[in-house]
Write a protein that holds these residues in place. Structure first.
Motif, PDB file in Angstrom:
ATOM      1  N   PRO A   8       0.807  -1.220   0.000  1.00  0.00           N
ATOM      2  CA  PRO A   8       0.000   0.000   0.000  1.00  0.00           C
ATOM      3  C   PRO A   8       0.845   1.279   0.000  1.00  0.00           C
ATOM      4  N   ASN A   9       2.119   1.173   0.388  1.00  0.00           N
ATOM      5  CA  ASN A   9       2.985   2.349   0.431  1.00  0.00           C
ATOM      6  C   ASN A   9       3.698   2.605  -0.892  1.00  0.00           C
ATOM      7  N   CYS A  10       4.337   1.564  -1.453  1.00  0.00           N
ATOM      8  CA  CYS A  10       5.191   1.761  -2.628  1.00  0.00           C
ATOM      9  C   CYS A  10       4.721   0.994  -3.856  1.00  0.00           C
ATOM     10  N   ASP A  11       3.650   0.217  -3.730  1.00  0.00           N
ATOM     11  CA  ASP A  11       3.053  -0.546  -4.834  1.00  0.00           C
ATOM     12  C   ASP A  11       3.900  -1.724  -5.305  1.00  0.00           C
ATOM     13  N   ALA A  12       4.934  -2.093  -4.554  1.00  0.00           N
ATOM     14  CA  ALA A  12       5.750  -3.260  -4.903  1.00  0.00           C
ATOM     15  C   ALA A  12       4.964  -4.530  -4.571  1.00  0.00           C
ATOM     16  N   ILE A  13       5.216  -5.599  -5.305  1.00  0.00           N
ATOM     17  CA  ILE A  13       4.549  -6.870  -5.050  1.00  0.00           C
ATOM     18  C   ILE A  13       5.269  -7.580  -3.901  1.00  0.00           C
ATOM     19  N   PHE A  14       4.479  -8.131  -2.974  1.00  0.00           N
ATOM     20  CA  PHE A  14       5.046  -8.862  -1.836  1.00  0.00           C
ATOM     21  C   PHE A  14       4.051  -9.905  -1.365  1.00  0.00           C
ATOM     22  N   GLU A  24       8.932  -5.716   2.380  1.00  0.00           N
ATOM     23  CA  GLU A  24      10.104  -5.756   3.263  1.00  0.00           C
ATOM     24  C   GLU A  24      10.768  -4.387   3.401  1.00  0.00           C
ATOM     25  N   ALA A  25      10.925  -3.671   2.282  1.00  0.00           N
ATOM     26  CA  ALA A  25      11.582  -2.358   2.325  1.00  0.00           C
ATOM     27  C   ALA A  25      10.771  -1.369   3.167  1.00  0.00           C
ATOM     28  N   CYS A  26       9.466  -1.334   2.966  1.00  0.00           N
ATOM     29  CA  CYS A  26       8.616  -0.426   3.742  1.00  0.00           C
ATOM     30  C   CYS A  26       8.550  -0.860   5.205  1.00  0.00           C
ATOM     31  N   TYR A  27       8.592  -2.162   5.449  1.00  0.00           N
ATOM     32  CA  TYR A  27       8.598  -2.672   6.814  1.00  0.00           C
ATOM     33  C   TYR A  27       9.839  -2.172   7.562  1.00  0.00           C
TER      34      TYR A  27
END
Length: 138
Positions: A8-14, A24-27
């Motif tokens: 929800p922050n950067c739109d990367a798939i996880f 992981e990066a936003c975490y």
């Protein structure tokens, strides 16, 4: 159960799971922000700070601080001037999801609904039915 989602922050798939709602990066960024906030409010001189002061002094967004509080990572018992908004009206509260006023209002509405249902049941049990409408008599 894990599922593939966009952050929800950067739109990367996880892979979303019950522990992490972001990639992981936003975490890692959230963890750094948490450490910043917690180390600030843990200092004796800052324990009386309110949410605006914490945001101003740490640079961490208010929404992220509220997320830490709601998840139980920041215990409000130790910080008397911190709180979060009521889910219904936005009043600052320190426990539950609703303020006492909203709880009272909802309880009153439910009580009134129960009374109305009891009235309807009483009418049905008496065998009386009232119909109202625009009927033309011939």
């Amino acid at each position: 159960m894990s599922q593939l989602e966009n952050c929800p922050n950067c739109d990367a798939i996880f892979v979303k799971n019950t522990i992490r709602e972001v990639c992981e990066a936003c975490y890692r960024q959230e963890e750094t922000a948490y450490q910043t906030v917690y180390s600030f409010i843990r200092q004796r001189m800052n324990r009386m700070a309110n949410i605006e002061q914490v945001v101003e002094q740490t640079g961490v967004s208010e929404s992220l601080i509220l997320k830490f509080i709601r998840k139980g990572r920041i215990q409000l018992a130790q910080f008397p001037n911190l709180g979060y908004p009521c889910d219904r009206c936005g009043t600052i509260i320190r426990e539950d999801k609703l303020c006492p006023s909203c709880k009272k209002d909802i309880h009153g509405q439910l009580t009134e609904l129960d009374r109305e249902e009891e009235r309807q049941q009483a009418l049905k049990s008496q065998g009386k039915t009232y119909h109202a409408g625009n009927q033309k008599y011939k």
